[in-house]
Design an enzyme around this catalytic site. Structure first.
Site, PDB file in Angstrom:
ATOM      1  N   CYS A   2       0.828  -1.202   0.000  1.00 52.39           N
ATOM      2  CA  CYS A   2       0.000   0.000   0.000  1.00 52.39           C
ATOM      3  C   CYS A   2       0.863   1.252   0.000  1.00 52.39           C
ATOM      4  CB  CYS A   2      -0.893  -0.003   1.239  1.00 52.39           C
ATOM      5  SG  CYS A   2      -1.830  -1.550   1.449  1.00 52.39           S
ATOM      6  N   ARG A  52      -4.737   1.366  -1.048  1.00 49.52           N
ATOM      7  CA  ARG A  52      -4.641  -0.078  -0.843  1.00 49.52           C
ATOM      8  C   ARG A  52      -4.493  -0.865  -2.138  1.00 49.52           C
ATOM      9  NH1 ARG A  52      -9.203  -4.393   1.341  1.00 49.52           N
ATOM     10  NH2 ARG A  52      -7.733  -6.068   1.857  1.00 49.52           N
ATOM     11  N   ILE A  55      -4.185  -7.644  -1.235  1.00 47.78           N
ATOM     12  CA  ILE A  55      -3.447  -8.903  -1.357  1.00 47.78           C
ATOM     13  C   ILE A  55      -4.004  -9.945  -0.397  1.00 47.78           C
ATOM     14  CG2 ILE A  55      -1.180  -9.999  -1.225  1.00 47.78           C
ATOM     15  CD1 ILE A  55      -1.409  -7.930  -3.471  1.00 47.78           C
ATOM     16  N   LEU A  56      -4.269  -9.542   0.844  1.00 50.49           N
ATOM     17  CA  LEU A  56      -4.860 -10.413   1.861  1.00 50.49           C
ATOM     18  C   LEU A  56      -6.247  -9.899   2.215  1.00 50.49           C
ATOM     19  CD1 LEU A  56      -1.773 -10.852   4.239  1.00 50.49           C
ATOM     20  CD2 LEU A  56      -2.660 -12.540   2.624  1.00 50.49           C
ATOM     21  N   ASN A  78       1.694  -0.368   5.420  1.00 48.88           N
ATOM     22  CA  ASN A  78       2.196  -0.767   4.103  1.00 48.88           C
ATOM     23  C   ASN A  78       3.111  -1.965   4.282  1.00 48.88           C
ATOM     24  OD1 ASN A  78       3.265  -0.898   1.467  1.00 48.88           O
ATOM     25  ND2 ASN A  78       4.851   0.592   1.964  1.00 48.88           N
ATOM     26  N   SER A 362      11.296 -11.866  -6.127  1.00 48.26           N
ATOM     27  CA  SER A 362      12.560 -11.493  -6.758  1.00 48.26           C
ATOM     28  C   SER A 362      13.723 -12.156  -6.023  1.00 48.26           C
ATOM     29  CB  SER A 362      12.728  -9.963  -6.726  1.00 48.26           C
ATOM     30  OG  SER A 362      14.064  -9.587  -6.989  1.00 48.26           O
TER      31      SER A 362
END
Length: 628
Positions: A2, A52, A55-56, A78, A362
């Site tokens: 976020c 926002r 993701i969850l 965040n 990554s």
């Protein structure tokens, strides 16, 4: 993932709080397109903003800022907490009730119970602020390794903070003046070293620190530090530790309510993540990479071969010079603070975003932990050489002055910087990773008509492996120019038995990775509304592998990593080490030409290698954008 922002003001009559926080929120909307919210306390002492990226718990229950039932505590957060489910279960066992399936609510409940100690229990990447509407206090915290940024500015009793520098500026409170400390750091290292920024009086909260605001006063505390204290561990034991820790980290980094992809470069680190990910995930994985028409930079065939080997759904995009030029204005607009990197992450993040991804992993961090850079060999060699010359200090400093002033190449000039100072790992590392020499940086600063103030002195150098001060170097003046080229060394826990290689690992983690790689990864991925996760940069993993003796952990060629993760094919391991890079030099002389001319730099400043011209051009465009 976020964007967060806030204004805490002891005097609620100072200006239009609502308008200021709305402007800050607007400056962060590119990070998170799914939702947005603002909290303003009834007495107008506190304003929190949030944008926002869901993701969850994708429902409205995850809306932020989020408050406790009684309204006392409110949070804007965040990041991602990978052990939130375990923490949630522990809190439920203690009688807590939850209204969402978010990690945000877990942080809020944990702080409500144990205050600042909550950060000790969080595994993940985070930057958050919690306002206590009863005690009228604000608590800010940043994750241990500095994955998520957090900037702040204090004006009298007012505190302003945000995920990005541009959002702090959007409040309209800080004056837009260049920070000489930040600029000097940028010119000599290629990125701005924390806790400085390029704007005077705006600071970056250092990794592993929290900040507490009360009655207009600020308290800061470091709650975590890297600790390299070797233990008696055999090679087979070390391999088992690494395999177990990495498998555990990757498993935790897949916690998500949306699909998770992987950036695949063709190197050992990203292949390691993919190899272990195939064991933790049941569904087919998606991988993403970029290729080039220029054969010397193109690793597309290798990435495709790795993807085929592990059965992923692979997407690659060829970045041509004409395409790069077409998106260069978007890249320049995305920059929050300039660096000599970031364009690669910008491009591959666009590929993942365009293919519907919201989360990617990554391989960043593998080189710093397992000795993948030449610095692990070169820096100790430089220190040893410097110590030999140190027996004749007048010869050493005289040679250093001569090389700095009359050196025929940028490397020779930076070597002069090194010889002028005591031969420490910090000074050798600065020389190895440096961009412009001290003298060149001062010339450029003067050319930009920026005055240099007297800077704070350096605390005496460390002894016995303890880290140096976090302050700027001691400074003497000749015609108004500082005469030292070292930069702050973030505090860490180098153990008394740590080795020279451990010191290099510490420097790579706390400088190059933190100030450049992680910062660019955050800004450039979030520009596309993409959450970038880094399983190697994990507190639990680092605490597990840090006690492994450097003779094993940092053996050349990342031997420990490749022996521990046997799933990585030999044809990946045995290929020559090749850093991921772009054909910037040829592009700047052709397609990019209009953007990299008329830099107004004195003729005695060499603009080769290419990254020197890149760094100055990026700085110029960023400053023009900030001032407009």
């Amino acid at each position: 993932m976020c964007g967060i922002a806030g204004i805490i003001n002891l005097n609620p009559n100072d200006g239009n709080l609502e308008a200021k926080i709305e402007k800050m929120q607007t400056a962060l909307k590119h990070r998170s397109p799914d939702d947005a919210g603002i909290y303003i306390s009834t007495d107008k002492q506190a304003a929190l903003a949030h944008t926002r990226l869901s993701i969850l718990d994708l429902s409205s229950a995850g809306h932020q800022p989020m408050s406790t039932n009684d309204g006392r505590y409110s949070i804007t957060f965040n990041g991602e907490i990978y052990n939130f489910q375990q923490l949630r279960e522990n809190l439920i066992a203690q009688g807590e009730k939850f209204h969402s399936q978010t990690d945000t609510e877990v942080i809020l409940k944990l702080y409500q119970r144990i205050g600042s100690d909550c950060v000790q229990h969080l595994r993940g990447m985070f930057a958050f602020a919690i306002w206590d509407d009863l005690e009228k206090t604000c608590f800010l915290a940043r994750d241990p390794l500095g994955i998520k940024p957090l900037y702040y500015y204090q004006l009298g009793t007012t505190l302003v903070f945000a995920s990005e520098l541009r959002a702090v500026l959007a409040s309209g409170l800080p004056a837009i003046n260049m920070s000489v400390e930040g600029l000097y750091g940028y010119l000599t290292t290629g990125s701005v070293p924390e806790p400085y920024t390029l704007i005077a009086d705006i600071h970056c909260l250092s990794a592993g620190n929290w900040l507490y605001w009360q009655n207009g006063n600020i308290t800061k505390k470091q709650y975590w530090q890297i600790n390299f204290t070797p233990e008696k561990i055999s090679p087979p034991e070390a391999q088992e530790i690494v395999h177990t820790a990495l498998f555990d980290s990757i498993k935790h980094h897949f916690i998500s309510d949306v699909p998770v992809g992987i950036f695949l470069s063709g190197g050992i680190d990203s292949t390691t993540i993919l190899a272990l990910a195939t064991q933790t995930q049941q569904s087919q994985l998606s991988t993403y990479s970029i290729t080039f028409a220029e054969s010397e930079f193109n690793e597309g065939e290798l990435a495709q071969k790795i993807a085929n080997h592990f059965g992923t759904k692979h997407t690659e995009y060829q970045v041509t010079s004409s395409f790069a030029k077409s998106i260069l204005p978007d890249f320049l607009a995305a920059i929050d603070q300039p660096s000599i990197d970031g364009f690669n992450t910008f491009c591959v993040s666009k590929v993942a975003h365009d293919n519907g991804m919201k989360v990617v992993l990554s391989g960043l961090g593998g080189d710093e932990i397992f000795g993948g850079y030449q610095s692990f060999q070169k820096v100790p060699q430089m220190v040893a050489w410097g110590k030999k010359l140190n027996t004749l200090p007048f010869l050493r400093t005289g040679l250093g002055l001569g090389l700095e002033r009359w050196g025929t190449s940028p490397k020779i000039k930076r070597l002069g910087d090194f010889l002028k100072q005591p031969p420490t790992f910090a000074s050798a590392y600065n020389t190895f990773r440096g961009i412009f020499s001290h003298q060149e940086a001062c010339i450029i600063i003067n050319q930009l008509s920026i005055s240099i103030p007297i800077l704070p002195p350096l605390v005496p150098p460390y002894q016995g492996g303890k880290p140096e001060s976090t302050s700027l170097p001691s400074v003497t003046f000749q015609e108004g120019k500082p005469e030292s080229s070292s930069l702050p060394l973030a505090r860490g826990g180098l153990g008394w038995d740590s080795t020279s290689e451990d010191e290099v690992s510490f420097l790579e983690l706390s400088r190059y990775m933190r100030n450049q790689l992680l910062r660019d990864s955050d800004v450039m991925s979030m520009n596309w509304g993409l959450e970038l996760r880094v399983p190697f940069v994990d507190k639990v993993l680092l605490e597990a592998v840090a006690p492994i003796p450097s003779s094993i952990r940092l053996e050349q060629g990342k031997k420990l990593l490749t022996q521990a993760i046997t799933e990585v094919p030999d044809w990946v391991i045995n290929r020559p080490k090749k850093g991921f890079s772009f054909p910037f030099e040829s592009w700047m002389d052709s397609e990019f030409g209009d953007y990299f001319q008329n830099l107004n730099i004195p003729p005695n400043i060499s603009l080769t290698p290419w990254y020197r011209r890149w760094s100055l051009a990026i700085l110029k465009h960023w400053w023009e954008q900030i001032k407009s």
